[in-house]
Design a protein around this motif. Sequence first.
Motif, PDB file in Angstrom:
ATOM      1  N   ASN A 183       7.061  -3.716  -9.322  1.00  0.00           N
ATOM      2  CA  ASN A 183       6.603  -3.089  -8.083  1.00  0.00           C
ATOM      3  C   ASN A 183       7.741  -2.286  -7.477  1.00  0.00           C
ATOM      4  O   ASN A 183       8.879  -2.723  -7.463  1.00  0.00           O
ATOM      5  CB  ASN A 183       6.134  -4.144  -7.104  1.00  0.00           C
ATOM      6  CG  ASN A 183       4.917  -4.911  -7.587  1.00  0.00           C
ATOM      7  OD1 ASN A 183       4.341  -4.606  -8.615  1.00  0.00           O
ATOM      8  ND2 ASN A 183       4.527  -5.914  -6.839  1.00  0.00           N
ATOM      9  N   THR A 200       8.799   0.417  -4.032  1.00  0.00           N
ATOM     10  CA  THR A 200       8.425   0.880  -2.700  1.00  0.00           C
ATOM     11  C   THR A 200       8.530   2.397  -2.633  1.00  0.00           C
ATOM     12  O   THR A 200       9.519   2.978  -3.069  1.00  0.00           O
ATOM     13  CB  THR A 200       9.342   0.243  -1.636  1.00  0.00           C
ATOM     14  OG1 THR A 200       9.210  -1.174  -1.711  1.00  0.00           O
ATOM     15  CG2 THR A 200       8.966   0.705  -0.248  1.00  0.00           C
ATOM     16  N   HIS A 201       7.494   3.019  -2.094  1.00  0.00           N
ATOM     17  CA  HIS A 201       7.468   4.464  -1.916  1.00  0.00           C
ATOM     18  C   HIS A 201       7.397   4.764  -0.421  1.00  0.00           C
ATOM     19  O   HIS A 201       6.676   4.107   0.320  1.00  0.00           O
ATOM     20  CB  HIS A 201       6.258   5.083  -2.611  1.00  0.00           C
ATOM     21  CG  HIS A 201       6.315   4.967  -4.101  1.00  0.00           C
ATOM     22  ND1 HIS A 201       5.643   5.810  -4.931  1.00  0.00           N
ATOM     23  CD2 HIS A 201       6.969   4.106  -4.916  1.00  0.00           C
ATOM     24  CE1 HIS A 201       5.881   5.483  -6.191  1.00  0.00           C
ATOM     25  NE2 HIS A 201       6.683   4.441  -6.198  1.00  0.00           N
ATOM     26  N   VAL A 254      -4.825   3.181   2.853  1.00  0.00           N
ATOM     27  CA  VAL A 254      -3.877   2.789   1.809  1.00  0.00           C
ATOM     28  C   VAL A 254      -4.527   3.153   0.475  1.00  0.00           C
ATOM     29  O   VAL A 254      -5.612   2.656   0.167  1.00  0.00           O
ATOM     30  CB  VAL A 254      -3.555   1.283   1.873  1.00  0.00           C
ATOM     31  CG1 VAL A 254      -2.621   0.898   0.737  1.00  0.00           C
ATOM     32  CG2 VAL A 254      -2.950   0.917   3.221  1.00  0.00           C
ATOM     33  N   TYR A 307      -1.831   0.674  -4.265  1.00  0.00           N
ATOM     34  CA  TYR A 307      -0.699   0.417  -3.378  1.00  0.00           C
ATOM     35  C   TYR A 307      -0.963  -0.820  -2.534  1.00  0.00           C
ATOM     36  O   TYR A 307      -2.097  -1.107  -2.173  1.00  0.00           O
ATOM     37  CB  TYR A 307      -0.449   1.604  -2.435  1.00  0.00           C
ATOM     38  CG  TYR A 307       0.260   2.759  -3.075  1.00  0.00           C
ATOM     39  CD1 TYR A 307       1.645   2.840  -3.074  1.00  0.00           C
ATOM     40  CD2 TYR A 307      -0.449   3.779  -3.690  1.00  0.00           C
ATOM     41  CE1 TYR A 307       2.305   3.905  -3.658  1.00  0.00           C
ATOM     42  CE2 TYR A 307       0.205   4.856  -4.274  1.00  0.00           C
ATOM     43  CZ  TYR A 307       1.580   4.901  -4.256  1.00  0.00           C
ATOM     44  OH  TYR A 307       2.229   5.953  -4.839  1.00  0.00           O
ATOM     45  N   PHE A 365       0.291  -2.980   1.079  1.00  0.00           N
ATOM     46  CA  PHE A 365       0.832  -2.687   2.396  1.00  0.00           C
ATOM     47  C   PHE A 365       1.314  -3.957   3.072  1.00  0.00           C
ATOM     48  O   PHE A 365       0.651  -4.993   3.029  1.00  0.00           O
ATOM     49  CB  PHE A 365      -0.237  -2.038   3.285  1.00  0.00           C
ATOM     50  CG  PHE A 365       0.175  -1.926   4.728  1.00  0.00           C
ATOM     51  CD1 PHE A 365       1.055  -0.936   5.130  1.00  0.00           C
ATOM     52  CD2 PHE A 365      -0.273  -2.830   5.669  1.00  0.00           C
ATOM     53  CE1 PHE A 365       1.462  -0.837   6.453  1.00  0.00           C
ATOM     54  CE2 PHE A 365       0.119  -2.734   6.995  1.00  0.00           C
ATOM     55  CZ  PHE A 365       0.989  -1.741   7.379  1.00  0.00           C
ATOM     56  N   GLN A 418       5.992   2.923   4.508  1.00  0.00           N
ATOM     57  CA  GLN A 418       6.386   2.435   3.197  1.00  0.00           C
ATOM     58  C   GLN A 418       5.240   1.641   2.586  1.00  0.00           C
ATOM     59  O   GLN A 418       4.683   0.753   3.228  1.00  0.00           O
ATOM     60  CB  GLN A 418       7.641   1.569   3.290  1.00  0.00           C
ATOM     61  CG  GLN A 418       8.854   2.367   3.708  1.00  0.00           C
ATOM     62  CD  GLN A 418      10.098   1.529   3.783  1.00  0.00           C
ATOM     63  OE1 GLN A 418      10.046   0.342   4.076  1.00  0.00           O
ATOM     64  NE2 GLN A 418      11.227   2.145   3.525  1.00  0.00           N
ATOM     65  N   LEU A 419       4.895   1.994   1.337  1.00  0.00           N
ATOM     66  CA  LEU A 419       3.863   1.293   0.571  1.00  0.00           C
ATOM     67  C   LEU A 419       4.467   0.836  -0.737  1.00  0.00           C
ATOM     68  O   LEU A 419       5.376   1.467  -1.270  1.00  0.00           O
ATOM     69  CB  LEU A 419       2.672   2.210   0.296  1.00  0.00           C
ATOM     70  CG  LEU A 419       1.917   2.734   1.519  1.00  0.00           C
ATOM     71  CD1 LEU A 419       0.827   3.708   1.080  1.00  0.00           C
ATOM     72  CD2 LEU A 419       1.313   1.585   2.318  1.00  0.00           C
ATOM     73  N   THR A 420       3.925  -0.250  -1.268  1.00  0.00           N
ATOM     74  CA  THR A 420       4.416  -0.787  -2.524  1.00  0.00           C
ATOM     75  C   THR A 420       3.444  -0.416  -3.630  1.00  0.00           C
ATOM     76  O   THR A 420       2.242  -0.698  -3.542  1.00  0.00           O
ATOM     77  CB  THR A 420       4.538  -2.323  -2.462  1.00  0.00           C
ATOM     78  OG1 THR A 420       5.430  -2.639  -1.390  1.00  0.00           O
ATOM     79  CG2 THR A 420       5.069  -2.893  -3.758  1.00  0.00           C
ATOM     80  N   LEU A 421       3.962   0.243  -4.667  1.00  0.00           N
ATOM     81  CA  LEU A 421       3.154   0.571  -5.845  1.00  0.00           C
ATOM     82  C   LEU A 421       2.958  -0.714  -6.635  1.00  0.00           C
ATOM     83  O   LEU A 421       3.936  -1.365  -7.023  1.00  0.00           O
ATOM     84  CB  LEU A 421       3.840   1.637  -6.695  1.00  0.00           C
ATOM     85  CG  LEU A 421       3.091   2.085  -7.934  1.00  0.00           C
ATOM     86  CD1 LEU A 421       1.756   2.724  -7.560  1.00  0.00           C
ATOM     87  CD2 LEU A 421       3.954   3.053  -8.732  1.00  0.00           C
ATOM     88  N   LEU A 422       1.702  -1.100  -6.810  1.00  0.00           N
ATOM     89  CA  LEU A 422       1.401  -2.320  -7.538  1.00  0.00           C
ATOM     90  C   LEU A 422       1.352  -2.058  -9.029  1.00  0.00           C
ATOM     91  O   LEU A 422       0.802  -1.051  -9.463  1.00  0.00           O
ATOM     92  CB  LEU A 422       0.047  -2.886  -7.051  1.00  0.00           C
ATOM     93  CG  LEU A 422      -0.050  -3.120  -5.533  1.00  0.00           C
ATOM     94  CD1 LEU A 422      -1.461  -3.534  -5.168  1.00  0.00           C
ATOM     95  CD2 LEU A 422       0.960  -4.152  -5.088  1.00  0.00           C
TER      96      LEU A 422
END
Length: 75
Positions: free
Chosen positions: A1, A3-4, A27, A31, A33, A66-70
């Motif tokens: 994972n 963070t973008h 979202v 991604y 959150f 900021q979102l996390t790419l799963l």
Amino acid sequence: NSTHTFTIEVFNQGNVPATNIIVNDFVPVGYGFAANNGWNSTGPGTIQNTITRPIMPGSSATLTLQLTLLQSAGG
């Protein structure tokens, strides 16, 4: 994972100062959150942030998210 970081710029195209502006966003699929930089979840896949300071006519305010790419099952 990973963070973008995303940047959203909100413009005041009116002729009076704008205050207490509520910004809603979705979202994207894929991604994750977690509350950050004033953003909060408002339901499945939706988030919200409020700009409380005035934005003068012709000016803008910038929000950072900021979102996390799963990671998918395939890698």
